[in-house]
Write a protein that holds these residues in place. Structure first.
Motif, PDB file in Angstrom:
ATOM      1  N   LEU A 128      17.461  50.026  75.133  1.00 23.34           N
ATOM      2  CA  LEU A 128      16.903  48.677  75.148  1.00 23.34           C
ATOM      3  C   LEU A 128      15.715  48.574  76.099  1.00 23.34           C
ATOM      4  O   LEU A 128      14.699  47.940  75.784  1.00 23.34           O
ATOM      5  N   PHE A 129      15.832  49.184  77.258  1.00 22.01           N
ATOM      6  CA  PHE A 129      14.747  49.130  78.245  1.00 22.01           C
ATOM      7  C   PHE A 129      13.482  49.760  77.663  1.00 22.01           C
ATOM      8  O   PHE A 129      12.387  49.182  77.735  1.00 22.01           O
TER       9      PHE A 129
ATOM     10  N   HIS B 269      23.022  36.035  72.827  1.00 21.84           N
ATOM     11  CA  HIS B 269      23.140  37.452  73.174  1.00 21.84           C
ATOM     12  C   HIS B 269      21.773  38.037  73.545  1.00 21.84           C
ATOM     13  O   HIS B 269      21.657  38.783  74.533  1.00 21.84           O
ATOM     14  N   GLN B 270      20.739  37.697  72.793  1.00 17.26           N
ATOM     15  CA  GLN B 270      19.390  38.180  73.113  1.00 17.26           C
ATOM     16  C   GLN B 270      18.929  37.678  74.469  1.00 17.26           C
ATOM     17  O   GLN B 270      18.319  38.411  75.249  1.00 17.26           O
ATOM     18  N   TYR B 271      19.223  36.409  74.747  1.00 17.62           N
ATOM     19  CA  TYR B 271      18.821  35.828  76.026  1.00 17.62           C
ATOM     20  C   TYR B 271      19.457  36.600  77.179  1.00 17.62           C
ATOM     21  O   TYR B 271      18.782  36.938  78.168  1.00 17.62           O
ATOM     22  N   VAL B 272      20.738  36.903  77.080  1.00 20.94           N
ATOM     23  CA  VAL B 272      21.437  37.634  78.135  1.00 20.94           C
ATOM     24  C   VAL B 272      20.828  39.021  78.310  1.00 20.94           C
ATOM     25  O   VAL B 272      20.632  39.486  79.446  1.00 20.94           O
ATOM     26  N   ILE B 273      20.505  39.686  77.214  1.00 21.39           N
ATOM     27  CA  ILE B 273      19.888  41.013  77.301  1.00 21.39           C
ATOM     28  C   ILE B 273      18.561  40.953  78.056  1.00 21.39           C
ATOM     29  O   ILE B 273      18.299  41.766  78.950  1.00 21.39           O
ATOM     30  N   TYR B 274      17.714  39.981  77.724  1.00 23.71           N
ATOM     31  CA  TYR B 274      16.427  39.869  78.401  1.00 23.71           C
ATOM     32  C   TYR B 274      16.599  39.549  79.880  1.00 23.71           C
ATOM     33  O   TYR B 274      15.848  40.051  80.734  1.00 23.71           O
ATOM     34  N   LYS B 275      17.554  38.696  80.208  1.00 25.38           N
ATOM     35  CA  LYS B 275      17.814  38.384  81.610  1.00 25.38           C
ATOM     36  C   LYS B 275      18.259  39.620  82.373  1.00 25.38           C
ATOM     37  O   LYS B 275      17.824  39.855  83.511  1.00 25.38           O
ATOM     38  N   ARG B 276      19.113  40.418  81.766  1.00 24.25           N
ATOM     39  CA  ARG B 276      19.597  41.631  82.438  1.00 24.25           C
ATOM     40  C   ARG B 276      18.491  42.672  82.565  1.00 24.25           C
ATOM     41  O   ARG B 276      18.406  43.370  83.587  1.00 24.25           O
ATOM     42  N   LEU B 277      17.643  42.776  81.567  1.00 29.79           N
ATOM     43  CA  LEU B 277      16.515  43.704  81.671  1.00 29.79           C
ATOM     44  C   LEU B 277      15.546  43.278  82.776  1.00 29.79           C
ATOM     45  O   LEU B 277      15.028  44.119  83.519  1.00 29.79           O
ATOM     46  N   ALA B 278      15.310  41.977  82.878  1.00 23.00           N
ATOM     47  CA  ALA B 278      14.434  41.485  83.948  1.00 23.00           C
ATOM     48  C   ALA B 278      15.021  41.834  85.314  1.00 23.00           C
ATOM     49  O   ALA B 278      14.301  42.234  86.240  1.00 23.00           O
ATOM     50  N   ARG B 279      16.337  41.674  85.443  1.00 22.39           N
ATOM     51  CA  ARG B 279      16.996  42.024  86.702  1.00 22.39           C
ATOM     52  C   ARG B 279      16.878  43.521  86.980  1.00 22.39           C
ATOM     53  O   ARG B 279      16.619  43.936  88.116  1.00 22.39           O
ATOM     54  N   SER B 280      17.038  44.348  85.952  1.00 24.24           N
ATOM     55  CA  SER B 280      16.951  45.797  86.155  1.00 24.24           C
ATOM     56  C   SER B 280      15.546  46.214  86.590  1.00 24.24           C
ATOM     57  O   SER B 280      15.393  47.130  87.406  1.00 24.24           O
ATOM     58  N   LYS B 281      14.516  45.535  86.093  1.00 24.58           N
ATOM     59  CA  LYS B 281      13.145  45.824  86.533  1.00 24.58           C
ATOM     60  C   LYS B 281      12.985  45.567  88.026  1.00 24.58           C
ATOM     61  O   LYS B 281      12.369  46.360  88.743  1.00 24.58           O
ATOM     62  N   GLU B 282      13.529  44.458  88.488  1.00 24.58           N
ATOM     63  CA  GLU B 282      13.454  44.144  89.923  1.00 24.58           C
ATOM     64  C   GLU B 282      14.155  45.209  90.756  1.00 24.58           C
ATOM     65  O   GLU B 282      13.638  45.644  91.792  1.00 24.58           O
ATOM     66  N   LEU B 283      15.334  45.626  90.301  1.00 26.36           N
ATOM     67  CA  LEU B 283      16.103  46.608  91.050  1.00 26.36           C
ATOM     68  C   LEU B 283      15.406  47.963  91.082  1.00 26.36           C
ATOM     69  O   LEU B 283      15.390  48.645  92.117  1.00 26.36           O
TER      70      LEU B 283
ATOM     71  N   GLY C  42      13.084  55.351  84.194  1.00 28.28           N
ATOM     72  CA  GLY C  42      12.662  56.259  85.261  1.00 28.28           C
ATOM     73  C   GLY C  42      11.161  56.226  85.481  1.00 28.28           C
ATOM     74  O   GLY C  42      10.680  56.245  86.625  1.00 28.28           O
ATOM     75  N   GLU C  43      10.405  56.186  84.396  1.00 26.91           N
ATOM     76  CA  GLU C  43       8.949  56.089  84.503  1.00 26.91           C
ATOM     77  C   GLU C  43       8.529  54.754  85.092  1.00 26.91           C
ATOM     78  O   GLU C  43       7.580  54.673  85.880  1.00 26.91           O
ATOM     79  N   TYR C  44       9.238  53.688  84.712  1.00 26.61           N
ATOM     80  CA  TYR C  44       8.940  52.368  85.277  1.00 26.61           C
ATOM     81  C   TYR C  44       9.132  52.394  86.792  1.00 26.61           C
ATOM     82  O   TYR C  44       8.305  51.861  87.543  1.00 26.61           O
ATOM     83  N   LYS C  45      10.203  53.011  87.246  1.00 29.82           N
ATOM     84  CA  LYS C  45      10.468  53.084  88.687  1.00 29.82           C
ATOM     85  C   LYS C  45       9.358  53.851  89.405  1.00 29.82           C
ATOM     86  O   LYS C  45       8.896  53.431  90.476  1.00 29.82           O
ATOM     87  N   LYS C  46       8.905  54.964  88.835  1.00 24.89           N
ATOM     88  CA  LYS C  46       7.845  55.750  89.477  1.00 24.89           C
ATOM     89  C   LYS C  46       6.577  54.932  89.677  1.00 24.89           C
ATOM     90  O   LYS C  46       5.882  55.054  90.689  1.00 24.89           O
TER      91      LYS C  46
ATOM     92  N   GLY D   9      13.647  50.341  94.337  1.00 23.93           N
ATOM     93  CA  GLY D   9      13.978  51.721  94.645  1.00 23.93           C
ATOM     94  C   GLY D   9      15.361  52.176  94.239  1.00 23.93           C
ATOM     95  O   GLY D   9      15.738  53.321  94.505  1.00 23.93           O
ATOM     96  N   LEU D  10      16.149  51.309  93.585  1.00 20.82           N
ATOM     97  CA  LEU D  10      17.468  51.739  93.130  1.00 20.82           C
ATOM     98  C   LEU D  10      17.318  52.791  92.035  1.00 20.82           C
ATOM     99  O   LEU D  10      16.319  52.829  91.323  1.00 20.82           O
ATOM    100  N   SER D  11      18.334  53.633  91.898  1.00 24.34           N
ATOM    101  CA  SER D  11      18.315  54.629  90.838  1.00 24.34           C
ATOM    102  C   SER D  11      18.455  53.937  89.484  1.00 24.34           C
ATOM    103  O   SER D  11      18.876  52.776  89.398  1.00 24.34           O
ATOM    104  N   VAL D  12      18.133  54.662  88.426  1.00 25.80           N
ATOM    105  CA  VAL D  12      18.247  54.094  87.083  1.00 25.80           C
ATOM    106  C   VAL D  12      19.696  53.719  86.788  1.00 25.80           C
ATOM    107  O   VAL D  12      19.978  52.661  86.224  1.00 25.80           O
ATOM    108  N   THR D  13      20.622  54.577  87.195  1.00 25.12           N
ATOM    109  CA  THR D  13      22.045  54.293  86.965  1.00 25.12           C
ATOM    110  C   THR D  13      22.484  53.050  87.720  1.00 25.12           C
ATOM    111  O   THR D  13      23.187  52.174  87.175  1.00 25.12           O
ATOM    112  N   GLU D  14      22.071  52.937  88.986  1.00 30.75           N
ATOM    113  CA  GLU D  14      22.432  51.752  89.777  1.00 30.75           C
ATOM    114  C   GLU D  14      21.842  50.484  89.165  1.00 30.75           C
ATOM    115  O   GLU D  14      22.507  49.451  89.090  1.00 30.75           O
TER     116      GLU D  14
END
Length: 280
Positions: A262-263, A223-237, A272-276, A241-246
Motif C-alpha cells: 500500500l505504501f 476503510h480507505q480513510y483509515v488506510i490513508y490516515k495510517r499511511l500518513a502516520r507511517s510517513k511521520e514515523l 525504506g527509500e522514503y526514510k532515506k 527515523g523509526l525502522s520500516v517495521t516499527e
C-alpha cells in the motif's frame, strides 16, 4: 478535465490550473506541501478529520503528512489552481527569525488549514498567483529567478495571514454531526481496532448505515480513510527515523506485506527509500 496550466520545474515547485466537471477524487497523500486556491465550485474540503466549507477565492494549505480531498455539493463547474512544492526554496530563503514553512508545520494536523485574507491581502495573493502562472510559461533563467521570488512573496503573505489569526475556520454545514466523534476516534486510535464492527459497538451505530453515511458525506469509504490516515502516520514515523517495521506496526498495520504494498502504491516509493530521503 481541462488543464489550463501545468507548470513544473527542477526546483521542486509545480503550479497547476485546471477546470473540470464534477469528478470523483480520493483522499490525497503526496510528498509535498500544497497551496490550494478555489476559483469556482461548490466544495467542502476535508483535511484529516476536519471539514472546511469553501467559497470562491478561499485558500487551503496542507503539509506532506495531512490527508485531504475536496467533496462536491452540486454540479457547478470545478476550477482550481494549486501549487505543490518541497522545502528547498522555503529553506533557502527563510531565516531563523521568519520560517516560511511556519503556517504548514507550526500547527496541529488538520487545524488552521483555511487561510483567511482581508481585501488587500487577497488582491496581493491573486496578483502573485498570476505572476507565478505567467513566469512558469517561460523557461529562460531570468523568469525562473522571478518565479522563485514571487513564490517566496506568496509564502510570506500566507504566513502573515496565518500568524495574524488563531481561529480555525472549520465549518460543519451539510455534514452529519454523527461523523465528527467517529472521525476524532479514528484520529486518536490508529493503532487500535478500527473495523466497522468495532466502531459500530463503540458508537451504537449500525455498520451498514455508517458505511452509507460516510460515503455520502466524504465521497470515500471508511476503510480507505483509515488506510490513508495510517499511511500518513507511517510517513511521520519514518521521517523521525523509526525502522520500516516499527513504522508499519506503530501506525496500525497488522500485516507488513500489505503495508509495504500500500505504501509503495499510494506514496509512490518504497518505505525504506522514503526514510532515506526524509529522515531527520
Amino acid at each position: 478535465m481541462e488543464v489550463i496550466r501545468n507548470l513544473g520545474d527542477k526546483a521542486g515547485l509545480e503550479f497547476s490550473h485546471t477546470r473540470s466537471d464534477i469528478i470523483s477524487i480520493d483522499f490525497h497523500l503526496h510528498d509535498a506541501y500544497e497551496i490550494y486556491y478555489l476559483i469556482s465550485g461548490d466544495v467542502n474540503y476535508f483535511v484529516e478529520n476536519k471539514i472546511y466549507e469553501l467559497k470562491q477565492g478561499d485558500v487551503i494549505i496542507t503539509n506532506k503528512y495531512e490527508i485531504h480531498k475536496p467533496s462536491f455539493k452540486s454540479n457547478k463547474t470545478y476550477e482550481r489552481a494549486f501549487i505543490q512544492f518541497d522545502d528547498a526554496i522555503p529553506v533557502m530563503y527563510g531565516s531563523g527569525a521568519f520560517d516560511l514553512l511556519q503556517c504548514f508545520n507550526g500547527r496541529r494536523k488538520g487545524e488552521r488549514n483555511k487561510i483567511e485574507f482581508d481585501a488587500v491581502r487577497r488582491q496581493e495573493f491573486l496578483e502573485l498567483m498570476e505572476k507565478l502562472e505567467h513566469t512558469g510559461k517561460n523557461k529562460n533563467p531570468a523568469d525562473a529567478i522571478l518565479r522563485n521570488t514571487y513564490f517566496v512573496q506568496l509564502l510570506v503573505l500566507l504566513n502573515r495571514a496565518f500568524l495574524s489569526s488563531s481561529v480555525d475556520a472549520v465549518e460543519q454545514k451539510g455534514i452529519s454531526a454523527r461523523l465528527f466523534p467517529i472521525l476524532d476516534h479514528i484520529n486518536e486510535n490508529l493503532q487500535g481496532d478500527l473495523s466497522l464492527e468495532s466502531i459500530e459497538q463503540q458508537f451504537f451505530i449500525n455498520r451498514h448505515y455508517l458505511t452509507r453515511l460516510f460515503k455520502k458525506n466524504t465521497g470515500m469509504n471508511l476503510h480507505q480513510y483509515v488506510i490513508y490516515k495510517r499511511l500518513a502516520r507511517s510517513k511521520e514515523l519514518l521521517a523521525r527515523g523509526l525502522s520500516v517495521t516499527e513504522a508499519c506496526y506503530s501506525s496500525g498495520f497488522n500485516d507488513y506485506s500489505n503495508f509495504y504494498r500500500l505504501f509503495k502504491r499510494i506514496i509512490g516509493t518504497a518505505p525504506g527509500e522514503y526514510k532515506k530521503r526524509n529522515a531527520y
